[in-house]
Design an enzyme around this catalytic site. Structure first.
Site, PDB file in Angstrom:
ATOM      1  N   ASP A  13       0.815  -1.221   0.000  1.00  0.00           N
ATOM      2  CA  ASP A  13       0.000   0.000   0.000  1.00  0.00           C
ATOM      3  C   ASP A  13       0.846   1.267   0.000  1.00  0.00           C
ATOM      4  O   ASP A  13       0.431   2.304   0.524  1.00  0.00           O
ATOM      5  CB  ASP A  13      -0.963   0.034   1.208  1.00  0.00           C
ATOM      6  CG  ASP A  13      -1.761  -1.249   1.321  1.00  0.00           C
ATOM      7  OD1 ASP A  13      -2.252  -1.706   0.286  1.00  0.00           O
ATOM      8  OD2 ASP A  13      -1.872  -1.797   2.427  1.00  0.00           O
ATOM      9  N   LYS A  16       2.283   2.122  -5.229  1.00  0.00           N
ATOM     10  CA  LYS A  16       2.959   1.643  -6.440  1.00  0.00           C
ATOM     11  C   LYS A  16       2.141   1.946  -7.688  1.00  0.00           C
ATOM     12  O   LYS A  16       2.687   2.351  -8.710  1.00  0.00           O
ATOM     13  CB  LYS A  16       3.212   0.122  -6.337  1.00  0.00           C
ATOM     14  CG  LYS A  16       4.175  -0.252  -5.232  1.00  0.00           C
ATOM     15  CD  LYS A  16       4.282  -1.754  -5.045  1.00  0.00           C
ATOM     16  CE  LYS A  16       3.048  -2.378  -4.444  1.00  0.00           C
ATOM     17  NZ  LYS A  16       2.755  -2.021  -3.058  1.00  0.00           N
ATOM     18  N   GLY A  40      -4.251  -4.088  -4.463  1.00  0.00           N
ATOM     19  CA  GLY A  40      -5.203  -3.077  -4.932  1.00  0.00           C
ATOM     20  C   GLY A  40      -4.386  -1.862  -5.314  1.00  0.00           C
ATOM     21  O   GLY A  40      -3.931  -1.132  -4.446  1.00  0.00           O
ATOM     22  N   HIS A  41      -4.120  -1.697  -6.582  1.00  0.00           N
ATOM     23  CA  HIS A  41      -3.285  -0.576  -7.027  1.00  0.00           C
ATOM     24  C   HIS A  41      -4.189   0.582  -7.450  1.00  0.00           C
ATOM     25  O   HIS A  41      -4.981   0.460  -8.380  1.00  0.00           O
ATOM     26  CB  HIS A  41      -2.346  -1.018  -8.159  1.00  0.00           C
ATOM     27  CG  HIS A  41      -1.285  -1.958  -7.674  1.00  0.00           C
ATOM     28  ND1 HIS A  41      -0.365  -2.553  -8.488  1.00  0.00           N
ATOM     29  CD2 HIS A  41      -0.995  -2.393  -6.417  1.00  0.00           C
ATOM     30  CE1 HIS A  41       0.437  -3.309  -7.754  1.00  0.00           C
ATOM     31  NE2 HIS A  41       0.066  -3.232  -6.502  1.00  0.00           N
ATOM     32  N   GLN A 224       2.233  -5.853  -3.269  1.00  0.00           N
ATOM     33  CA  GLN A 224       2.510  -5.928  -1.833  1.00  0.00           C
ATOM     34  C   GLN A 224       3.833  -5.200  -1.528  1.00  0.00           C
ATOM     35  O   GLN A 224       4.219  -4.325  -2.278  1.00  0.00           O
ATOM     36  CB  GLN A 224       2.544  -7.390  -1.333  1.00  0.00           C
ATOM     37  CG  GLN A 224       1.192  -8.078  -1.347  1.00  0.00           C
ATOM     38  CD  GLN A 224       0.816  -8.646  -2.694  1.00  0.00           C
ATOM     39  OE1 GLN A 224       1.599  -9.307  -3.340  1.00  0.00           O
ATOM     40  NE2 GLN A 224      -0.401  -8.401  -3.122  1.00  0.00           N
TER      41      GLN A 224
HETATM   42  P1  IMP Z   1      -2.748 -12.781   1.396  1.00  0.00           P
HETATM   43  O1  IMP Z   1      -1.640 -12.485   0.460  1.00  0.00           O
HETATM   44  O2  IMP Z   1      -4.074 -12.322   0.909  1.00  0.00           O
HETATM   45  O3  IMP Z   1      -2.774 -14.196   1.868  1.00  0.00           O
HETATM   46  O4  IMP Z   1      -2.488 -11.939   2.743  1.00  0.00           O
HETATM   47  C1  IMP Z   1      -1.327 -12.141   3.550  1.00  0.00           C
HETATM   48  C2  IMP Z   1      -0.970 -10.862   4.280  1.00  0.00           C
HETATM   49  O5  IMP Z   1      -0.513  -9.899   3.336  1.00  0.00           O
HETATM   50  C3  IMP Z   1      -2.124 -10.192   5.030  1.00  0.00           C
HETATM   51  O6  IMP Z   1      -1.602  -9.533   6.166  1.00  0.00           O
HETATM   52  C4  IMP Z   1      -2.631  -9.167   4.027  1.00  0.00           C
HETATM   53  O7  IMP Z   1      -3.288  -8.102   4.671  1.00  0.00           O
HETATM   54  C5  IMP Z   1      -1.333  -8.731   3.399  1.00  0.00           C
HETATM   55  N1  IMP Z   1      -1.497  -8.256   2.035  1.00  0.00           N
HETATM   56  C6  IMP Z   1      -1.724  -8.990   0.928  1.00  0.00           C
HETATM   57  N2  IMP Z   1      -1.804  -8.212  -0.151  1.00  0.00           N
HETATM   58  C7  IMP Z   1      -1.623  -6.963   0.278  1.00  0.00           C
HETATM   59  C8  IMP Z   1      -1.561  -5.707  -0.395  1.00  0.00           C
HETATM   60  O8  IMP Z   1      -1.662  -5.599  -1.618  1.00  0.00           O
HETATM   61  N3  IMP Z   1      -1.351  -4.616   0.395  1.00  0.00           N
HETATM   62  C9  IMP Z   1      -1.171  -4.711   1.740  1.00  0.00           C
HETATM   63  N4  IMP Z   1      -1.204  -5.859   2.402  1.00  0.00           N
HETATM   64  C10 IMP Z   1      -1.423  -6.984   1.671  1.00  0.00           C
END
Ligand code: IMP
Length: 423
Positions: A13, A16, A40-41, A224
């Site tokens: 977040d 990017k 979520g970009h 991420q």
């Molecule tokens: P997952 O990738 O959905 O399994 O989530 C694993 C961890 O990564 C969790 O703490 C999510 O909140 C975090 N996470 C996954 N994708 C994002 C992102 O795009 N932005 C921020 N945190 C993320």
């Protein structure tokens, strides 16, 4: 021509999407290398806010081809929704958006398994976005996954059925109460697959090899952040892919020697969504103000993000792991109005002062050591050039540049494309 990388240096977040959109005019190809619809970009221009999950952030520019690389996991249902949202912009999706045959598919049962696995973890849950990311990457490394290229084979539905059946028994094994109607989910899934099959599938490593050879400019877009990396993040509270620079090599097939600039993005403070350690997290009014002013809600899940001061120890770690060559500092405007701002410059770790990120940064082991600096009172959001930035913000930037030994080339002062100051 070398491939430049753009990646997040914190817990995701960082902004990017906005920066890829700003930089796309300099590139022929934008290639996403890992993650999936957990991302979520957010991009904002002409008064419209767009959120992309799987589609690379260069999609709104006429000049750029957008590649979804082999390292990405695709949920056809969410992908279809993204495409539907783009319909009104009359983009030539068939020629502007190319998808790697080696990218893995997220099945409806992957999502259900994600939910079952999180529910079974109870208090130890990761705080996953529940988009099926973990189970899909597990099937990839377990050599059971279904890839985009499989959709071109006649027997892919048999493979699908076998895997979905197996997932159902795994869901039962978790022994948690997950309500679902698989028939309905599958009907959406197969519908979405039809649409996906209208798009252009490519052997992306070959496409990108030829592009590099012929001098095309390529920007690899990460998702991420580095502290969510499966190897180098705050394990187990991480995502299931390599979000760091190395992920661009495996997620696109770019050889390490052909990586050019590595652009690292960070916020002027820190946020995290989901569970896991966060040494500089604030539980007071200051943290609440950052969240409110910064509109810190997950672009994918809507969950409020946890907020805290900039953690320079963690940032240095991320800079080193990635070999960052240029920095971009986001959301400097959100800190406007604080009399003092703090930067965590070291940790007290089990009673000793340490300057590096130790193995275990759980709250009981870590006390952040802060440096205080004067804040900036002025509103930055209308500023357009580096000369206009307040003196105290320049001191903040100078301090970070000296500590990180890398220039901060962009300072972002608002969500819009135009609110970007180049230095
Ligand atoms: P997952 O990738 O959905 O399994 O989530 C694993 C961890 O990564 C969790 O703490 C999510 O909140 C975090 N996470 C996954 N994708 C994002 C992102 O795009 N932005 C921020 N945190 C993320």
């Amino acid at each position: 021509m070398a491939v430049d990388l753009l990646l997040g240096l914190q817990w995701g977040d960082e902004g990017k999407g906005k920066i890829v959109d700003v930089l796309t005019k300099n590139y022929n190809i934008i290639a996403r290398f890992q993650g999936g619809p957990n991302a979520g970009h957010t991009l904002e221009f002409d008064g419209i806010k767009h959120v992309l999950h799987t589609i690379p952030s260069g999609i709104f520019h006429d000049n750029a081809i957008n590649v979804v690389g082999n390292g990405v996991v695709i949920d056809p249902v969410i992908f279809k929704k993204e495409l539907d949202n783009l319909n009104k912009f009359n983009l030539d999706i068939k020629s502007k958006l190319l998808i790697s045959r080696k990218a893995h598919l997220i099945l409806p049962t992957h999502r259900l398994l994600d939910a079952a696995s999180e529910a079974a973890k109870g208090k130890a849950k990761i705080g996953s976005t529940l988009k099926g990311i973990g189970p899909t990457y597990m099937d990839k490394t377990g050599r059971n996954g279904i890839r985009v290229g499989d959709l071109e084979l006649n027997n892919w539905k048999e493979k699908y059925r076998a895997l979905a059946d197996k997932h159902e028994s795994m869901i039962d094994f978790h022994n948690v109460d997950i309500q679902y109607d698989l028939q309905e989910l599958e009907s959406d899934f197969f519908n979405a697959i039809k649409e996906l099959k209208q798009l252009t599938f490519i052997d992306s490593e070959e496409y990108l090899y030829q592009a590099q050879k012929s001098g095309k400019k390529i920007l690899a877009e990460g998702a991420q952040g580095s502290l969510l990396d499966i190897d180098f993040g705050t394990y187990p509270y991480v995502t299931s892919s390599n979000t760091t620079a190395a992920g661009a090599c495996t997620g696109l097939g770019v050889p390490p020697g052909n990586i050019g600039g590595v652009f690292g993005i960070f916020k002027a403070y820190t946020t995290r969504v989901g569970s896991g350690p966060f040494p500089t997290e604030l539980f007071d009014k200051v943290g609440a103000t950052m969240g409110r002013v910064g509109n810190e809600f997950g672009a994918t899940t809507g969950r409020p993000r946890r907020c805290g001061w900039l953690d320079l120890v963690a940032l240095k770690y991320a800079v080193r792991i990635n070999g960052v060559s240029e920095l971009m500092m986001m959301k400097a405007d959100v800190l406007s109005g604080f009399k003092t701002v703090k930067i965590c410059i070291a940790y007290k770790y089990k009673g000793e002062k340490v300057n590096h990120l130790p193995y275990n940064i759980e709250a009981e082991n870590i006390v952040p050591i802060y440096k205080e600096m004067k804040g900036w009172e002025k509103d930055l959001t209308k500023m357009t050039s580096a000369e206009q930035l307040p003196e105290t913000l320049i001191e903040y930037i100078d301090y970070l540049e000296a500590e990180l030994e890398i220039p901060i080339k962009i300072v972002s002062v608002g969500p819009d494309r135009k609110q970007t100051i180049h230095r």
